[in-house]
Design a protein around this motif. Structure first.
Motif, PDB file in Angstrom:
ATOM      1  N   UNK A  27      47.553  41.792  37.055  1.00  0.00           N
ATOM      2  CA  UNK A  27      47.988  42.720  38.106  1.00  0.00           C
ATOM      3  C   UNK A  27      46.803  43.388  38.784  1.00  0.00           C
ATOM      4  N   UNK A  28      45.766  43.734  38.036  1.00  0.00           N
ATOM      5  CA  UNK A  28      44.599  44.349  38.673  1.00  0.00           C
ATOM      6  C   UNK A  28      43.913  43.388  39.628  1.00  0.00           C
ATOM      7  N   UNK A  29      43.810  42.126  39.233  1.00  0.00           N
ATOM      8  CA  UNK A  29      43.209  41.132  40.124  1.00  0.00           C
ATOM      9  C   UNK A  29      44.011  40.988  41.413  1.00  0.00           C
ATOM     10  N   UNK A  30      45.318  41.009  41.289  1.00  0.00           N
ATOM     11  CA  UNK A  30      46.161  40.933  42.487  1.00  0.00           C
ATOM     12  C   UNK A  30      45.908  42.136  43.391  1.00  0.00           C
ATOM     13  N   UNK A  31      45.792  43.317  42.807  1.00  0.00           N
ATOM     14  CA  UNK A  31      45.522  44.517  43.597  1.00  0.00           C
ATOM     15  C   UNK A  31      44.170  44.423  44.288  1.00  0.00           C
ATOM     16  N   UNK A  32      43.145  43.927  43.597  1.00  0.00           N
ATOM     17  CA  UNK A  32      41.825  43.790  44.214  1.00  0.00           C
ATOM     18  C   UNK A  32      41.846  42.780  45.354  1.00  0.00           C
ATOM     19  N   UNK A  33      42.616  41.718  45.213  1.00  0.00           N
ATOM     20  CA  UNK A  33      42.771  40.768  46.319  1.00  0.00           C
ATOM     21  C   UNK A  33      43.388  41.448  47.535  1.00  0.00           C
ATOM     22  N   UNK A  34      44.423  42.223  47.272  1.00  0.00           N
ATOM     23  CA  UNK A  34      45.138  42.883  48.368  1.00  0.00           C
ATOM     24  C   UNK A  34      44.300  43.988  48.999  1.00  0.00           C
ATOM     25  N   UNK A  35      43.604  44.752  48.182  1.00  0.00           N
ATOM     26  CA  UNK A  35      42.863  45.903  48.689  1.00  0.00           C
ATOM     27  C   UNK A  35      41.514  45.521  49.290  1.00  0.00           C
ATOM     28  N   UNK A  36      40.816  44.585  48.639  1.00  0.00           N
ATOM     29  CA  UNK A  36      39.441  44.267  49.040  1.00  0.00           C
ATOM     30  C   UNK A  36      39.248  42.818  49.488  1.00  0.00           C
ATOM     31  N   UNK A  37      40.258  41.977  49.281  1.00  0.00           N
ATOM     32  CA  UNK A  37      40.108  40.575  49.640  1.00  0.00           C
ATOM     33  C   UNK A  37      39.171  39.814  48.725  1.00  0.00           C
ATOM     34  N   UNK A  38      38.943  40.324  47.507  1.00  0.00           N
ATOM     35  CA  UNK A  38      38.001  39.710  46.565  1.00  0.00           C
ATOM     36  C   UNK A  38      38.745  39.063  45.405  1.00  0.00           C
TER      37      UNK A  38
ATOM     38  N   UNK B 182      34.156  52.523  48.589  1.00  0.00           N
ATOM     39  CA  UNK B 182      33.583  51.753  47.480  1.00  0.00           C
ATOM     40  C   UNK B 182      34.593  51.686  46.333  1.00  0.00           C
ATOM     41  N   UNK B 183      34.835  50.464  45.868  1.00  0.00           N
ATOM     42  CA  UNK B 183      35.800  50.238  44.791  1.00  0.00           C
ATOM     43  C   UNK B 183      35.055  49.644  43.594  1.00  0.00           C
TER      44      UNK B 183
ATOM     45  N   UNK C  77      30.678  46.442  38.674  1.00  0.00           N
ATOM     46  CA  UNK C  77      30.568  45.826  40.000  1.00  0.00           C
ATOM     47  C   UNK C  77      31.240  46.705  41.050  1.00  0.00           C
ATOM     48  N   UNK C  78      30.549  46.892  42.172  1.00  0.00           N
ATOM     49  CA  UNK C  78      31.069  47.717  43.265  1.00  0.00           C
ATOM     50  C   UNK C  78      31.431  46.820  44.445  1.00  0.00           C
ATOM     51  N   UNK C  79      32.672  46.898  44.872  1.00  0.00           N
ATOM     52  CA  UNK C  79      33.135  46.176  46.060  1.00  0.00           C
ATOM     53  C   UNK C  79      33.165  47.161  47.227  1.00  0.00           C
ATOM     54  N   UNK C  80      32.588  46.756  48.346  1.00  0.00           N
ATOM     55  CA  UNK C  80      32.526  47.641  49.510  1.00  0.00           C
ATOM     56  C   UNK C  80      33.237  46.994  50.685  1.00  0.00           C
TER      57      UNK C  80
END
Length: 506
Positions: free
Chosen positions: A167-178, A242-243, A222-225
């Motif tokens: 679920x966290x990976x799905x959220x990161x895809x949706x929020x940051x596209x990563x 920054x996430x 790791x920081x996603x911007x």
């Protein structure tokens, strides 16, 4: 909030915790002052026995909603938003199609449909070796076992899936596209080689999953911007927010209570329970009793979860002591207060009454989903107070069994930090100190996981140099020391408890 907790312009980071049934966003500054606190529940669906699922869209919507509201509270209070750091419950798994859309609900840690696959792994020498490399117990909670279940029981979905994520990976895809997964959540999948810090080749062959179907493992700091523009507008979040990818909830709970040094363990009792201690090497239990999960690149968390914590007392309240419960509520009193008061009148050891608390099977250290509870030694002299106290003792004795397994791995804790609702009870805390024969400390902040996420985020963003400096900011409000005579009683009770448990696990 009516009054800002600190000066205007204070840097603040939001710790977002995707829990089993609740998304919680708490904003902290470097002094652990709370600038915002927002939560939103979501349902856990059990459509058939053994299934425990969540709707991925509902969970992600709840997460974004609480972050949006927390950020708004920070702005209103005059804080300066530094970023967001994530925590998530371990072991969730769902399939995605070629467009990144979910093909399945999210299977949670509580989903046991893969029990047969996990049992097969536990009796397979190759499976045992895999567990030793990954540090994840061979249990139906693990994504490893769930993937085997999909391959064997839902081949259509298995073949259609282009990605498998949490679920966290799905959220990161949706929020940051990563398309990334932190080392911590990856290390709880049963697919991640702890020493190589990458997907285990044998695990991939065993599950028939390609590494390209899994997210890229990255360090927890790791920081996603840069947010997805549409999500940034919809949630009114800064496009350059920054996430910090963060870690798994259990690992972050250690950081949140200041238990990152060797010898200081975190003990949590909520619905279930767990004991965890930090170590500087990714050593795993050769007997498969304990987990080893990553917190950072130089710190791992060793421990074990139990399935039956506070739910044992809830079962007594709702199914056995219904008249007491109704009377307490009628008087405006919490039924648990009445129950613990009755337990306090009973001597340690409950005068020979043993409660084996396996109402929902058991995890550590025996990992037996088929284990069942029992009440042993019942006589006419035993009353309700004995039943309640023996149930409390059963939970703590099971946690002590995890602690004993830690000692065999040379990571035995010398002191504990306690978290969870039970820390409001002096009786629970003293019983824990006596059963463990160790000092128990209670941190000032009860919300260890969200604070742990925020503290890790501050390390990633440069506020603190490392997690030990971050953990040193956590203060302890109360201490409980063991009573030597009572601890002697519990040593004998523990031996009887483990002997009886062994029979129930056969």
């Amino acid at each position: 909030m009516p009054h800002p907790p600190g000066p205007s312009g204070t840097p603040v980071i939001v710790g977002l915790d995707l829990g089993t049934t609740t998304a919680k966003a708490v904003a902290y500054d470097e002094h652990s002052r709370v600038w915002a606190d927002v939560s939103r529940e979501y349902p856990l669906h059990t459509p058939r026995p053994g299934y425990a699922e969540q709707d991925p869209g509902t969970v992600c919507d709840a997460a974004l909603d609480v972050v949006t509201k927390a950020v708004a509270q920070v702005r209103s209070a005059g804080g300066a938003l530094s970023g967001v750091a994530l925590s998530a419950a371990m072991h969730s798994l769902l399939a995605l199609d070629e467009n990144g859309a979910p093909l399945t609900p999210a299977l949670t840690y509580a989903d046991s449909r893969a029990a047969a696959e996990a049992s097969r792994l536990r009796h397979d020498p190759a499976g045992i070796r895999l567990g030793q490399r990954t540090g994840t117990p061979l249990h139906p909670m693990s994504p490893l076992a769930k993937l085997l279940w999909f391959r064997e029981h839902d081949r259509v979905t298995f073949d259609r899936a282009t990605s498998w994520v949490s679920l966290k990976e799905l959220l990161l895809r949706r929020l940051c596209g990563e398309t990334v997964v932190d080392h911590s959540l990856a290390s709880a999948s049963g697919l991640f080689n702890l020493r190589e810090r990458n997907w285990d080749a044998d695990a991939l062959r065993l599950t028939s999953v390609d590494a390209g179907q899994l997210s890229r493992p990255v360090p927890t700091t790791t920081v996603l911007t840069g947010l997805d523009p549409a999500e940034a507008r919809r949630c009114d979040l800064p496009a350059d927010l920054r996430v910090v990818v963060g870690a798994a909830d259990g690992c972050l709970a250690n950081l949140g209570v200041g238990a990152t040094a060797e010898g200081i363990a975190a003990c949590t009792i909520g619905t279930s329970g767990a004991v965890r201690v930090a170590t500087t090497t990714p050593d795993t239990d050769p007997h498969g009793r304990l987990f080893t999960y990553a917190l950072t690149d130089d710190r791992w968390i060793v421990g074990g979860p139990i399935s039956n914590g506070g739910l044992v007392l809830r079962w007594l309240r709702d199914a056995v002591l219904t008249d007491l419960t109704d009377a307490a509520r009628g008087a405006g009193v919490d039924p648990y207060e009445r129950m613990t008061a009755m337990a306090a009148d009973v001597p340690a050891g409950s005068e020979g009454l043993l409660f084996l608390p396996y109402l929902t099977g058991e995890r550590a250290p025996d990992w037996n989903a088929s284990a069942r509870g029992a009440l042993l030694g019942l006589t006419l002299r035993h009353g309700r107070g004995h039943l309640i106290r023996s149930a409390m003792e059963g939970v703590l004795l099971q946690l002590r069994a995890v602690v004993e397994a830690m000692g065999a791995l040379q990571v035995s804790p010398s002191a504990f930090r306690a978290t969870g609702g039970f820390t409001d009870s002096p009786l629970w805390l003293q019983m824990m100190a006596d059963v463990f024969r160790r000092e128990i400390g209670v941190p000032d902040r009860a919300e260890g996981t969200a604070l742990g996420a925020a503290l890790l985020g501050m390390v990633a963003l440069g506020t603190f140099t490392d997690i030990d400096e971050a953990a040193a900011t956590v203060t302890v409000r109360a201490h409980r020391l063991p009573d030597a005579q009572t601890a002697d009683v519990y040593d004998a009770v523990f031996d009887a408890f483990r002997a009886s448990s062994a029979l129930r696990h056969c």
